[in-house]
Design a protein around this motif. Sequence first.
Motif, PDB file in Angstrom:
ATOM      1  N   ILE A 266       6.132  63.137 -34.863  1.00  0.00           N
ATOM      2  CA  ILE A 266       7.137  63.743 -35.744  1.00  0.00           C
ATOM      3  C   ILE A 266       6.356  64.436 -36.855  1.00  0.00           C
ATOM      4  N   ASN A 267       6.144  65.723 -36.714  1.00  0.00           N
ATOM      5  CA  ASN A 267       5.377  66.482 -37.707  1.00  0.00           C
ATOM      6  C   ASN A 267       6.317  67.118 -38.727  1.00  0.00           C
ATOM      7  N   PRO A 268       5.798  67.382 -39.953  1.00  0.00           N
ATOM      8  CA  PRO A 268       6.646  68.042 -40.948  1.00  0.00           C
ATOM      9  C   PRO A 268       7.294  69.320 -40.407  1.00  0.00           C
TER      10      PRO A 268
ATOM     11  N   SER B 291      -3.012  68.637 -30.851  1.00  0.00           N
ATOM     12  CA  SER B 291      -2.846  70.099 -30.797  1.00  0.00           C
ATOM     13  C   SER B 291      -2.295  70.734 -32.064  1.00  0.00           C
ATOM     14  N   VAL B 292      -1.848  69.950 -33.048  1.00  0.00           N
ATOM     15  CA  VAL B 292      -1.337  70.577 -34.275  1.00  0.00           C
ATOM     16  C   VAL B 292      -2.297  70.329 -35.464  1.00  0.00           C
ATOM     17  N   ASN B 293      -2.427  69.084 -35.890  1.00  0.00           N
ATOM     18  CA  ASN B 293      -3.222  68.823 -37.102  1.00  0.00           C
ATOM     19  C   ASN B 293      -4.710  69.121 -36.939  1.00  0.00           C
TER      20      ASN B 293
ATOM     21  N   ASN C  64      -5.017  63.383 -47.533  1.00  0.00           N
ATOM     22  CA  ASN C  64      -4.595  62.246 -46.719  1.00  0.00           C
ATOM     23  C   ASN C  64      -3.697  62.656 -45.551  1.00  0.00           C
ATOM     24  N   SER C  65      -3.356  63.927 -45.460  1.00  0.00           N
ATOM     25  CA  SER C  65      -2.487  64.370 -44.365  1.00  0.00           C
ATOM     26  C   SER C  65      -3.270  64.407 -43.057  1.00  0.00           C
ATOM     27  N   GLY C  66      -2.533  64.590 -41.970  1.00  0.00           N
ATOM     28  CA  GLY C  66      -3.204  64.707 -40.678  1.00  0.00           C
ATOM     29  C   GLY C  66      -4.206  65.848 -40.682  1.00  0.00           C
ATOM     30  N   VAL C  67      -3.812  66.978 -41.241  1.00  0.00           N
ATOM     31  CA  VAL C  67      -4.719  68.126 -41.303  1.00  0.00           C
ATOM     32  C   VAL C  67      -5.901  67.800 -42.215  1.00  0.00           C
ATOM     33  N   GLY C  68      -5.603  67.197 -43.371  1.00  0.00           N
ATOM     34  CA  GLY C  68      -6.648  66.886 -44.346  1.00  0.00           C
ATOM     35  C   GLY C  68      -7.705  65.950 -43.774  1.00  0.00           C
TER      36      GLY C  68
ATOM     37  N   GLU D  52      -2.155  59.485 -56.278  1.00  0.00           N
ATOM     38  CA  GLU D  52      -2.389  58.090 -56.632  1.00  0.00           C
ATOM     39  C   GLU D  52      -1.412  57.182 -55.892  1.00  0.00           C
ATOM     40  N   ARG D  53      -1.869  56.032 -55.470  1.00  0.00           N
ATOM     41  CA  ARG D  53      -0.971  55.038 -54.866  1.00  0.00           C
ATOM     42  C   ARG D  53      -0.360  54.180 -55.968  1.00  0.00           C
ATOM     43  N   GLU D  54       0.461  53.212 -55.587  1.00  0.00           N
ATOM     44  CA  GLU D  54       1.155  52.398 -56.584  1.00  0.00           C
ATOM     45  C   GLU D  54       0.207  51.504 -57.390  1.00  0.00           C
TER      46      GLU D  54
ATOM     47  N   GLY E 127       0.353  74.641 -45.926  1.00  0.00           N
ATOM     48  CA  GLY E 127       1.509  73.754 -46.048  1.00  0.00           C
ATOM     49  C   GLY E 127       2.125  73.861 -47.421  1.00  0.00           C
ATOM     50  N   GLY E 128       3.340  73.359 -47.542  1.00  0.00           N
ATOM     51  CA  GLY E 128       4.042  73.426 -48.835  1.00  0.00           C
ATOM     52  C   GLY E 128       4.759  72.125 -49.124  1.00  0.00           C
ATOM     53  N   MET E 129       4.014  71.022 -49.044  1.00  0.00           N
ATOM     54  CA  MET E 129       4.645  69.704 -49.128  1.00  0.00           C
ATOM     55  C   MET E 129       5.413  69.492 -50.443  1.00  0.00           C
TER      56      MET E 129
ATOM     57  N   PHE F 272      -1.930  80.629 -43.469  1.00  0.00           N
ATOM     58  CA  PHE F 272      -2.361  80.344 -42.090  1.00  0.00           C
ATOM     59  C   PHE F 272      -1.192  79.743 -41.312  1.00  0.00           C
ATOM     60  N   TRP F 273      -0.982  80.245 -40.098  1.00  0.00           N
ATOM     61  CA  TRP F 273       0.042  79.662 -39.233  1.00  0.00           C
ATOM     62  C   TRP F 273      -0.534  79.495 -37.839  1.00  0.00           C
ATOM     63  N   LEU F 274      -0.701  78.248 -37.456  1.00  0.00           N
ATOM     64  CA  LEU F 274      -1.337  77.946 -36.168  1.00  0.00           C
ATOM     65  C   LEU F 274      -0.609  78.590 -34.987  1.00  0.00           C
TER      66      LEU F 274
ATOM     67  N   GLY G 136      10.462  61.105 -41.913  1.00  0.00           N
ATOM     68  CA  GLY G 136       9.154  61.723 -41.651  1.00  0.00           C
ATOM     69  C   GLY G 136       8.590  62.595 -42.762  1.00  0.00           C
ATOM     70  N   LEU G 137       9.467  63.036 -43.681  1.00  0.00           N
ATOM     71  CA  LEU G 137       8.947  63.892 -44.767  1.00  0.00           C
ATOM     72  C   LEU G 137       8.679  63.095 -46.033  1.00  0.00           C
ATOM     73  N   GLN G 138       8.987  61.796 -45.999  1.00  0.00           N
ATOM     74  CA  GLN G 138       8.751  60.992 -47.199  1.00  0.00           C
ATOM     75  C   GLN G 138       7.256  60.813 -47.432  1.00  0.00           C
TER      76      GLN G 138
HETATM   77  P1  NDP Z   1       1.285  64.444 -42.533  1.00  0.00           P
HETATM   78  O1  NDP Z   1       2.664  64.051 -42.139  1.00  0.00           O
HETATM   79  O2  NDP Z   1       0.139  63.929 -41.760  1.00  0.00           O
HETATM   80  O3  NDP Z   1       1.046  64.100 -44.073  1.00  0.00           O
HETATM   81  C1  NDP Z   1       1.881  64.577 -45.073  1.00  0.00           C
HETATM   82  C2  NDP Z   1       1.048  64.748 -46.319  1.00  0.00           C
HETATM   83  O4  NDP Z   1       1.810  65.374 -47.323  1.00  0.00           O
HETATM   84  C3  NDP Z   1       0.526  63.461 -46.895  1.00  0.00           C
HETATM   85  O5  NDP Z   1      -0.817  63.657 -47.225  1.00  0.00           O
HETATM   86  C4  NDP Z   1       1.363  63.263 -48.143  1.00  0.00           C
HETATM   87  O6  NDP Z   1       0.626  62.664 -49.162  1.00  0.00           O
HETATM   88  C5  NDP Z   1       1.656  64.678 -48.544  1.00  0.00           C
HETATM   89  N1  NDP Z   1       2.890  64.816 -49.310  1.00  0.00           N
HETATM   90  C6  NDP Z   1       4.122  64.406 -48.966  1.00  0.00           C
HETATM   91  N2  NDP Z   1       5.014  64.738 -49.923  1.00  0.00           N
HETATM   92  C7  NDP Z   1       4.310  65.361 -50.889  1.00  0.00           C
HETATM   93  C8  NDP Z   1       4.648  65.930 -52.155  1.00  0.00           C
HETATM   94  N3  NDP Z   1       5.900  65.953 -52.595  1.00  0.00           N
HETATM   95  N4  NDP Z   1       3.654  66.472 -52.895  1.00  0.00           N
HETATM   96  C9  NDP Z   1       2.392  66.467 -52.451  1.00  0.00           C
HETATM   97  N5  NDP Z   1       2.018  65.958 -51.282  1.00  0.00           N
HETATM   98  C10 NDP Z   1       2.960  65.402 -50.504  1.00  0.00           C
HETATM   99  O7  NDP Z   1       1.259  66.024 -42.582  1.00  0.00           O
HETATM  100  P2  NDP Z   1       0.586  67.110 -41.642  1.00  0.00           P
HETATM  101  O8  NDP Z   1      -0.877  67.049 -41.772  1.00  0.00           O
HETATM  102  O9  NDP Z   1       1.189  67.047 -40.301  1.00  0.00           O
HETATM  103  O10 NDP Z   1       1.112  68.427 -42.358  1.00  0.00           O
HETATM  104  C11 NDP Z   1       0.784  68.688 -43.704  1.00  0.00           C
HETATM  105  C12 NDP Z   1       1.323  70.062 -44.062  1.00  0.00           C
HETATM  106  O11 NDP Z   1       0.668  71.016 -43.257  1.00  0.00           O
HETATM  107  C13 NDP Z   1       2.812  70.255 -43.810  1.00  0.00           C
HETATM  108  O12 NDP Z   1       3.336  71.057 -44.845  1.00  0.00           O
HETATM  109  C14 NDP Z   1       2.842  70.986 -42.488  1.00  0.00           C
HETATM  110  O13 NDP Z   1       4.012  71.747 -42.303  1.00  0.00           O
HETATM  111  C15 NDP Z   1       1.614  71.842 -42.633  1.00  0.00           C
HETATM  112  N6  NDP Z   1       1.051  72.310 -41.376  1.00  0.00           N
HETATM  113  C16 NDP Z   1       0.937  73.653 -41.238  1.00  0.00           C
HETATM  114  C17 NDP Z   1       0.400  74.211 -40.126  1.00  0.00           C
HETATM  115  C18 NDP Z   1       0.258  75.680 -40.060  1.00  0.00           C
HETATM  116  O14 NDP Z   1      -0.029  76.238 -39.015  1.00  0.00           O
HETATM  117  N7  NDP Z   1       0.463  76.366 -41.153  1.00  0.00           N
HETATM  118  C19 NDP Z   1      -0.014  73.384 -38.990  1.00  0.00           C
HETATM  119  C20 NDP Z   1       0.039  71.955 -39.260  1.00  0.00           C
HETATM  120  C21 NDP Z   1       0.587  71.456 -40.417  1.00  0.00           C
HETATM  121  P3  NDP Z   1       0.760  61.092 -49.481  1.00  0.00           P
HETATM  122  O15 NDP Z   1      -0.067  60.400 -48.454  1.00  0.00           O
HETATM  123  O16 NDP Z   1       0.227  60.994 -50.840  1.00  0.00           O
HETATM  124  O17 NDP Z   1       2.227  60.767 -49.364  1.00  0.00           O
END
Ligand code: NDP
Length: 370
Positions: free
Chosen positions: A44-46, A135-137, A177-181, A201-203, A278-280, A302-304, A357-359
């Motif tokens: 379940i990706n963003p 294939s995504v991150n 900390n994201s999958g891409v990161g 920062e964590r809690e 990304g635009g989290m 960038f868009w994969l 999944g977006l939390q």
């Molecule tokens: P993950 O689901 O693996 O991780 C989500 C990340 O977002 C976590 O590091 C989380 O940090 C952070 N996050 C969540 N909410 C917020 C917020 N409000 N402010 C700052 N950071 C936040 O994500 P993915 O690696 O799958 O994707 C990350 C981003 O990359 C998404 O926006 C996704 O759409 C984009 N993406 C874009 C692609 C492209 O081609 N352009 C391809 C793949 C991904 P924490 O751990 O602190 O909660």
Amino acid sequence: YTQAKALVFSKPGEPADVLSLHSHSISPSLPSSSVLVRSLAAPINPADINTVQGTYGAKPPFTSLIGTPEPSATPGNEGVFEVLSSSSSDFTKGDWVIPAISQFGTWRTHAVAEASKFIKVEKDGLSPLQVATVSVNPCTAYRILRHYGPNAGVKAGLGMRPLEVGSGEWFIQNGANSGVGRAAIQFGKLWGLRSINVIRERETEEATAALKQELEGLGADVVVTESQFMSREWRDQLAEITRKGREQIGLGLNCVGGKSATAIARSLGEGATMVTYGGMAKQPVALPVGLLIFKDIRFLGFWLSKWNEKDVEGRKHMINDILSLIRARKFRDVPVDEVKWDWDTEESTLRDAVQGGLQGFRKGKGVFVF
Ligand code: NDP
């Protein structure tokens, strides 16, 4: 007949409101050059959630192919399937395949599709979770690092140049900390780059320290919290890291947007590139004009999906390269939160997993496991 279930939606909206679980049956007589597959795992990706919400850059086709009352689409961009039967000589029973196209619709127990919609994967030494998440991150991090930097532009004047492996150059990223990161950290290390990684920062301090340590274990050179990164002291800390600017930061990866993106841009050296993927934070990117005028920093998106369409062979090569690194234990799995999906799983369980999944601050990426 094969009994199958799929998550579907017929109009955009919040996943909890618009997703439903649809049952259907699949005829045993396959059309020519087609493959019947069963799902093994699907993340379940963003981007998948944004697709359901209707805010993503591409809309999936809405069809009546699986007999939903209204035309519908099945979300899910990536996943791994096992071939059950095939009328194409390219695949045999037991093969593992991943989608060759974007928006395949992987959130379902089974699928029938033309053989050309699949890529076969050498499954030896790999788990379904590893193949489902390749294939995504990891591909996003791989492509961006390979193509844009670091220091793309500085040495080559106005043009871009490919990564110089082993150059020891710096890149900086938020959403580390994201999958891409996490993938960027690991490729960076493997390719001899150095990384500065921004996390939220964590809690508790212990939890923050544990996350830092985890990312350092993946190969991160520097890990900083967002509050440290946004503070007045960051400028001096950065100067120390870069030996008073003698080592410049050539590439910034922006996963977040908003203030965090501005701070990434301010950390870059002259002629550097900032790639937004990304635009989290759901906040626009604001850029001080001086960075554009005096520091000649390039800002790109960038868009994969687009890259995959433009370079089909390159994508296959990249996926195989990453899978080899995983097999060789040179690339570690992303933490996942497994969501078991079997015949009796309730619709609400699946829907809640998507909605969550977006939390932020999750213990791992949600992945349906069949
Ligand atoms: P993950 O689901 O693996 O991780 C989500 C990340 O977002 C976590 O590091 C989380 O940090 C952070 N996050 C969540 N909410 C917020 C917020 N409000 N402010 C700052 N950071 C936040 O994500 P993915 O690696 O799958 O994707 C990350 C981003 O990359 C998404 O926006 C996704 O759409 C984009 N993406 C874009 C692609 C492209 O081609 N352009 C391809 C793949 C991904 P924490 O751990 O602190 O909660």
